[in-house]
Design a protein around this motif. Structure first.
Motif, PDB file in Angstrom:
ATOM      1  N   VAL A  70      -6.407 -12.893   3.282  1.00  0.00           N
ATOM      2  CA  VAL A  70      -6.564 -14.201   3.932  1.00  0.00           C
ATOM      3  C   VAL A  70      -5.233 -14.890   4.222  1.00  0.00           C
ATOM      4  N   GLY A  71      -4.133 -14.199   3.944  1.00  0.00           N
ATOM      5  CA  GLY A  71      -2.823 -14.803   4.131  1.00  0.00           C
ATOM      6  C   GLY A  71      -2.388 -14.888   5.581  1.00  0.00           C
ATOM      7  N   THR A  72      -1.254 -15.538   5.761  1.00  0.00           N
ATOM      8  CA  THR A  72      -0.624 -15.663   7.075  1.00  0.00           C
ATOM      9  C   THR A  72       0.852 -15.291   6.933  1.00  0.00           C
ATOM     10  N   HIS A  73       1.568 -15.353   8.034  1.00  0.00           N
ATOM     11  CA  HIS A  73       2.998 -15.056   7.998  1.00  0.00           C
ATOM     12  C   HIS A  73       3.748 -16.014   7.077  1.00  0.00           C
ATOM     13  N   GLU A  88       4.742  -1.491 -11.019  1.00  0.00           N
ATOM     14  CA  GLU A  88       4.603  -0.768  -9.763  1.00  0.00           C
ATOM     15  C   GLU A  88       3.380  -1.210  -8.967  1.00  0.00           C
ATOM     16  N   VAL A  89       2.277  -1.454  -9.645  1.00  0.00           N
ATOM     17  CA  VAL A  89       1.052  -1.823  -8.931  1.00  0.00           C
ATOM     18  C   VAL A  89       1.205  -3.168  -8.214  1.00  0.00           C
ATOM     19  N   VAL A  90       1.980  -4.080  -8.779  1.00  0.00           N
ATOM     20  CA  VAL A  90       2.249  -5.363  -8.103  1.00  0.00           C
ATOM     21  C   VAL A  90       3.092  -5.101  -6.863  1.00  0.00           C
ATOM     22  N   ARG A  91       4.104  -4.268  -7.000  1.00  0.00           N
ATOM     23  CA  ARG A  91       4.949  -3.923  -5.844  1.00  0.00           C
ATOM     24  C   ARG A  91       4.121  -3.275  -4.737  1.00  0.00           C
ATOM     25  N   GLU A  92       3.244  -2.344  -5.124  1.00  0.00           N
ATOM     26  CA  GLU A  92       2.404  -1.662  -4.136  1.00  0.00           C
ATOM     27  C   GLU A  92       1.450  -2.623  -3.436  1.00  0.00           C
ATOM     28  N   CYS A  93       0.847  -3.523  -4.193  1.00  0.00           N
ATOM     29  CA  CYS A  93      -0.084  -4.486  -3.586  1.00  0.00           C
ATOM     30  C   CYS A  93       0.647  -5.471  -2.685  1.00  0.00           C
ATOM     31  N   ALA A  94       1.859  -5.856  -3.074  1.00  0.00           N
ATOM     32  CA  ALA A  94       2.651  -6.744  -2.228  1.00  0.00           C
ATOM     33  C   ALA A  94       3.002  -6.052  -0.920  1.00  0.00           C
ATOM     34  N   SER A  95       3.398  -4.785  -1.005  1.00  0.00           N
ATOM     35  CA  SER A  95       3.724  -4.012   0.189  1.00  0.00           C
ATOM     36  C   SER A  95       2.500  -3.879   1.096  1.00  0.00           C
ATOM     37  N   TRP A  96       1.350  -3.578   0.504  1.00  0.00           N
ATOM     38  CA  TRP A  96       0.107  -3.469   1.265  1.00  0.00           C
ATOM     39  C   TRP A  96      -0.209  -4.792   1.958  1.00  0.00           C
ATOM     40  N   ALA A  97      -0.088  -5.898   1.209  1.00  0.00           N
ATOM     41  CA  ALA A  97      -0.406  -7.218   1.770  1.00  0.00           C
ATOM     42  C   ALA A  97       0.517  -7.542   2.947  1.00  0.00           C
ATOM     43  N   MET A  98       1.786  -7.212   2.806  1.00  0.00           N
ATOM     44  CA  MET A  98       2.721  -7.481   3.891  1.00  0.00           C
ATOM     45  C   MET A  98       2.358  -6.660   5.127  1.00  0.00           C
ATOM     46  N   ALA A  99       1.930  -5.426   4.911  1.00  0.00           N
ATOM     47  CA  ALA A  99       1.505  -4.586   6.043  1.00  0.00           C
ATOM     48  C   ALA A  99       0.266  -5.186   6.707  1.00  0.00           C
ATOM     49  N   GLN A 100      -0.640  -5.725   5.916  1.00  0.00           N
ATOM     50  CA  GLN A 100      -1.838  -6.355   6.452  1.00  0.00           C
ATOM     51  C   GLN A 100      -1.485  -7.554   7.333  1.00  0.00           C
ATOM     52  N   LEU A 101      -0.414  -8.241   6.949  1.00  0.00           N
ATOM     53  CA  LEU A 101       0.002  -9.422   7.694  1.00  0.00           C
ATOM     54  C   LEU A 101       0.889  -9.066   8.878  1.00  0.00           C
ATOM     55  N   GLY A 102       1.142  -7.781   9.052  1.00  0.00           N
ATOM     56  CA  GLY A 102       1.872  -7.334  10.230  1.00  0.00           C
ATOM     57  C   GLY A 102       3.375  -7.475  10.143  1.00  0.00           C
ATOM     58  N   SER A 103       3.912  -7.449   8.926  1.00  0.00           N
ATOM     59  CA  SER A 103       5.376  -7.584   8.815  1.00  0.00           C
ATOM     60  C   SER A 103       6.051  -6.258   9.062  1.00  0.00           C
TER      61      SER A 103
END
Length: 103
Positions: A70-73, A88-103
């Motif tokens: 549900v995030g935005t840029h 590592e799992v926090v890093r992976e989820c952060a990376s996934w979330a950023m990809a979802q937001l189109g970064s």
């Protein structure tokens, strides 16, 4: 007939951190707040709460997933800070979330 009643036990009252968490904007704000917490903030926010069974890194993992959904840029900076988290799992989820937001 109503089965609800006025809250009588203060221990079960909503914590200020979670008030109005139903709106998308408040959900995003809460996720960012959790991602910015350190151990002392976490201990203070959840003192006496059973939620402390979940470790802070687990809540941060979940907060990353929330922002990925549900995030935005505007949330990219806090997610980017999680790319160096010790778990590592926090890093992976952060990376996934950023990809979802189109970064």
């Amino acid at each position: 007939m109503s089965f609800t009643s006025e809250l009588r036990e203060p221990a079960f009252a909503s914590r200020e951190l979670f008030l109005d968490a139903g709106s998308r904007e408040r959900t995003r704000a809460l996720a960012r707040e959790i991602l910015m917490m350190d151990a002392a903030d976490y201990a203070a926010a959840f003192k006496g709460s059973s939620i402390k069974r979940a470790k802070l890194w687990m809540l941060k993992r979940n907060a990353c997933v929330v922002l990925g959904n549900v995030g935005t840029h505007e949330d990219l900076a806090v997610l980017e800070a999680m790319l160096v988290h010790e778990h590592e799992v926090v890093r992976e989820c952060a990376s996934w979330a950023m990809a979802q937001l189109g970064s």
